[in-house]
Design a protein around this motif. Structure first.
Motif: not given
Length: 162
Positions: A107-112, A125-134
């Motif tokens: 899951k990725y979360v951010g502003a849109s 613009a989103l940040v997340g992924g399995q380790a929340e580092n993508i």
């Protein structure tokens, strides 16, 4: 009503420009590992949010590809009707991070922000992924058709396509 639509579209485009320039959170040095392109189904914005299915392809820097299915949701102002849209992001991860196959799942979360009056533009613009580092940084603005204004928080959930 037309002036209200124009003002909302201008506000959405201003927000999209700002969102597109937000650096990846918590990563001083990052490495581009590829691009992610998604086709998102059309639909109806329901004032406080929307949820749409997506089909995505991640192209690694070495040219290999991975296919994902997903869902993109928006929470905030989202009013109107849109046709199919196309999103493209540069994919970054902290330098030195080892990623396995289908590492973008998660899951990725951010502003849109986006606006469409016939033809539309937007950015996520989103940040997340399995380790929340993508980090997913907009490579190009969203291309869509319809009549819609959306500003808020977006989430993208990706699963490996079977």
């Amino acid at each position: 009503m037309t002036n209200l639509i124009k003002a909302a579209a201008l506000a959405a485009m201003s927000f999209a420009t700002i969102a597109a320039t937000v650096p990846m959170a918590a990563a001083e040095e990052s490495t581009k590992i590829g691009t992610l392109e998604c086709t998102v189904e059309g639909g109806v914005g329901l004032l406080i949010g929307s949820s749409k299915d997506a089909v995505c392809t991640f192209t690694h820097a070495n040219g290999a590809t991975e296919n994902y299915t997903g869902n993109i949701s928006k929470l905030g102002l989202d009013v109107g009707i849109t046709g199919e849209s196309h999103l493209k992001w540069l994919v970054f991860t902290p330098t030195g991070t080892e990623l396995g196959e289908y590492a973008l799942a998660g899951k990725y979360v951010g502003a849109s922000a986006s606006a469409a009056l016939g033809v539309g533009l937007g950015a996520n613009a989103l940040v997340g992924g399995q380790a929340e580092n993508i980090g997913l940084q907009p490579l190009s603005v969203e291309g869509s058709t319809g009549f819609n204004v959306a500003v808020g928080v977006s989430s993208l959930t990706l699963e490996p396509q079977s």
